[in-house]
Design an enzyme around this catalytic site. Structure first.
Site, mmCIF file in Angstrom:
data_model
loop_
_atom_site.group_PDB
_atom_site.id
_atom_site.type_symbol
_atom_site.label_atom_id
_atom_site.label_comp_id
_atom_site.label_asym_id
_atom_site.label_seq_id
_atom_site.Cartn_x
_atom_site.Cartn_y
_atom_site.Cartn_z
ATOM 1 N N HIS A 6 0.836 -1.199 0.000
ATOM 2 C CA HIS A 6 0.000 0.000 0.000
ATOM 3 C C HIS A 6 0.873 1.252 0.000
ATOM 4 O O HIS A 6 1.323 1.714 1.047
ATOM 5 C CB HIS A 6 -0.911 -0.040 1.229
ATOM 6 C CG HIS A 6 -1.885 1.101 1.359
ATOM 7 N ND1 HIS A 6 -2.843 1.148 2.339
ATOM 8 C CD2 HIS A 6 -2.044 2.243 0.651
ATOM 9 C CE1 HIS A 6 -3.554 2.258 2.234
ATOM 10 N NE2 HIS A 6 -3.087 2.951 1.223
ATOM 11 N N HIS A 8 1.131 5.182 -2.197
ATOM 12 C CA HIS A 8 0.568 6.092 -3.205
ATOM 13 C C HIS A 8 1.677 6.992 -3.732
ATOM 14 O O HIS A 8 2.634 7.312 -3.012
ATOM 15 C CB HIS A 8 -0.531 6.962 -2.587
ATOM 16 C CG HIS A 8 -1.638 6.184 -1.933
ATOM 17 N ND1 HIS A 8 -2.547 5.454 -2.661
ATOM 18 C CD2 HIS A 8 -1.980 6.025 -0.626
ATOM 19 C CE1 HIS A 8 -3.402 4.873 -1.817
ATOM 20 N NE2 HIS A 8 -3.077 5.203 -0.580
ATOM 21 N N HIS A 174 -10.553 2.112 -0.496
ATOM 22 C CA HIS A 174 -9.767 3.276 -0.057
ATOM 23 C C HIS A 174 -10.501 4.545 -0.455
ATOM 24 O O HIS A 174 -10.812 4.762 -1.615
ATOM 25 C CB HIS A 174 -8.370 3.239 -0.695
ATOM 26 C CG HIS A 174 -7.366 4.085 0.012
ATOM 27 N ND1 HIS A 174 -7.516 5.454 0.177
ATOM 28 C CD2 HIS A 174 -6.194 3.760 0.600
ATOM 29 C CE1 HIS A 174 -6.465 5.907 0.838
ATOM 30 N NE2 HIS A 174 -5.656 4.911 1.116
ATOM 31 N N GLU A 279 1.922 2.390 3.721
ATOM 32 C CA GLU A 279 1.384 3.625 3.118
ATOM 33 C C GLU A 279 2.406 4.747 3.231
ATOM 34 O O GLU A 279 2.057 5.910 3.461
ATOM 35 C CB GLU A 279 0.039 4.034 3.760
ATOM 36 C CG GLU A 279 -0.792 4.920 2.834
ATOM 37 C CD GLU A 279 -2.175 5.273 3.363
ATOM 38 O OE1 GLU A 279 -2.476 4.978 4.515
ATOM 39 O OE2 GLU A 279 -2.960 5.843 2.581
#
Lengths: 347, 347
Positions: A6, A8, A174, A279
């Protein structure tokens, strides 16, 4: 092999922000302008950020998707959302081509409030079959905190689930940013979306109707492990599928940032349904004064759980991700090959 | 002395449901009809329910408020909400008069979406000064899941906070039912409201602006203990008051139903800011097959925490409630007197 499931692209070059700024100022006449970003800019955006941190933390590769909060599905309309989603996904594809053994692509979907999820199937298919992506992110609330669309258990979502099953890719639940002042994006909306999505699935027949659908609840499941007894009770009162059986059909990531939360997550959800994730470069970009480490440097929280066997760790760090994301395998194998070559060649 | 700080009158006699049914069918011409409920009906509704369970579980008294989900602040308009709230509060007052040493009254507020919270001050004042109530429940989302009102940190709420401070009573943050199909009332909306309220307070200056305001976050804080590291990180990133300092200003109840959740709650929030509560005859009305007890029979989850000292237990079961609800003291003293008399008199 350690896979962070995970991440981004939070460090995007300015060219992408410029595209969005133009798109916002041109609302009402949607036009897909060019995104001016060079390969060198992409490299620079990652090598001091995600790649440096992956290296420092001994993480082999990251499952990588567009900035979640910036997707802003509530803004504009379906065409605006489609343009913005396409340029974001294309940028992730460029990252994956530049670093084929460090990043595996996961796409955003061109969601828009009130627009049927079947409208996302075309972009999902393009990303998987043409760009080599291995899954997608799915926002249960495209309104960004007004919750105007049907819940995930509604047949409204079924055409998208059919596509996920047909392509053999999972969806990670999400949220994107909230435009509702009642919520803080990463502090309340994200977590509300995680728990609410769990509950929507729990009280639905989605998992029976799609026996091979794979859904991931992010951020450690929101409140699910902590409130497990309440959920168990509701299942008994309503004669739903038992809570434990539903957990075994879902996947959770480890984006919680304390040993205690990590322990509760894995104890409740079980070692077979948890995937390592940080993340990193995301919502918790600060140093924890209690540990001296960045909050998202959370592998030590897992390492601290002495009761995890080597087999358990392997599931959490690698093999469950391969089960959930079958299209990840060639990337993992390429990475293993690189490592072997490096070892032999003495990089 | 064991005080259960969170119970709703979920077993109301049919007369109250009749009032609501008439109110709903007469929407558009609000009229406050009489509620036909006898004292015997009230006794019958409690003696086989809450009172029997209090006795069985060794709980002395319960802080008692109207059915939370049934308040339905989203329905009708401000006048409809006022009528409905008044009859509910009046019924709680009757319960407290019938059982002055078993129940302490907490009122609902006549909230309505888009209506300023200052409109609730009159009913709050009536309940505290005329009916002897010791606090109120406060719904941060009167829309029932559409979240259209300003967050709790907004000055929109300040006149109500001023009244709470002036009357020296606390508010327990507690949702009502949701009318949004995205949410399950007790499974997602309640918990989202708890966590969202925490975050609204955390990113605001409410606690600085009202140094003596006392707020209780129910249902074990929603996700707050589990996601504590995320909240700590957000506080550091945004330079808010530290998470730990905010926790010390808030109160949490123990309406979680496992030993693990109870342990996490008390470890994170601290023994000084947790009050025993079961919300019995409420959201988790089933037997836990793992323990053989009703889920809401949760005192054993606390008793299982061997590291709690006798002093810690006393805080959780009694003294913190007296600090949070100062108007509870005469009721507790009356109860103590009753117990002494009973002991002497050999009841």
């Amino acid at each position: 092999m350690i896979i962070d499931t995970h991440g981004h692209y939070t460090t995007v070059p300015a060219g992408l922000r410029t595209f969005r700024a133009l798109q916002i100022s041109n609302l009402g006449r949607p036009k897909k302008t060019a995104v001016a970003i060079s390969d060198d800019e992409i490299r620079a955006s990652l090598e001091q950020g995600q790649i440096r941190l992956l290296d420092e933390r001994g993480i082999d590769l990251m499952i990588f998707s567009p900035m979640a909060s910036a997707m802003g599905h509530h803004f504009g309309n379906a065409l605006v959302s489609r343009h913005w989603t396409e340029v974001n996904n294309d940028l992730i594809a460029r990252v994956c081509r530049l670093y084929p053994t460090r990043f595996a692509g996961v796409c955003a979907l061109p969601q828009s409030p009130g627009v049927e999820p079947r409208a996302c199937v075309e972009e999902l298919t393009r990303c998987v079959t043409e760009l080599g992506f291995i899954g997608c992110n799915l926002n249960p609330d495209p309104s960004g905190g007004h919750w105007n669309d049907p819940p995930l258990g509604d047949t409204w979502w079924y055409p998208l689930y059919e596509a996920l099953v047909a392509l053999d890719v999972p969806a990670m639940v999400h949220a994107s940013a909230t435009c509702n002042p009642a919520f803080h994006t990463t502090g309340s909306h994200y977590l509300n979306v995680d728990s609410t999505a769990f509950m929507q699935i729990y009280e639905s027949t989605v998992l029976q109707d799609f026996p091979t659908l794979r859904l991931i609840i992010s951020h450690g499941g929101g409140n699910v492990p902590y409130q497990a007894a309440r959920y168990r009770a509701l299942g008994l009162m309503n004669k739903w599928e038992p809570f434990e059986a539903v957990l075994r059909r879902l996947y959770f990531d480890t984006t919680v940032y304390s040993v205690e939360a990590m322990e509760m997550l894995i104890r409740i959800v079980g070692v077979d349904n948890v995937m390592f994730a940080s993340e990193m470069l995301g919502g918790v970009n600060a140093i924890d004064p209690r540990t001296g480490r960045l909050f998202d440097d959370n592998k030590p929280c897992l390492d601290a759980l002495a009761w995890l066997t080597a087999g358990d760790q392997r599931k959490i760090f690698e093999t469950t991700a391969l089960r959930v994301y079958p299209r990840l395998r060639p990337i993992v194998e390429a990475r293993s090959g690189t490592e072997r070559t490096s070892a032999v060649g003495g990089e």
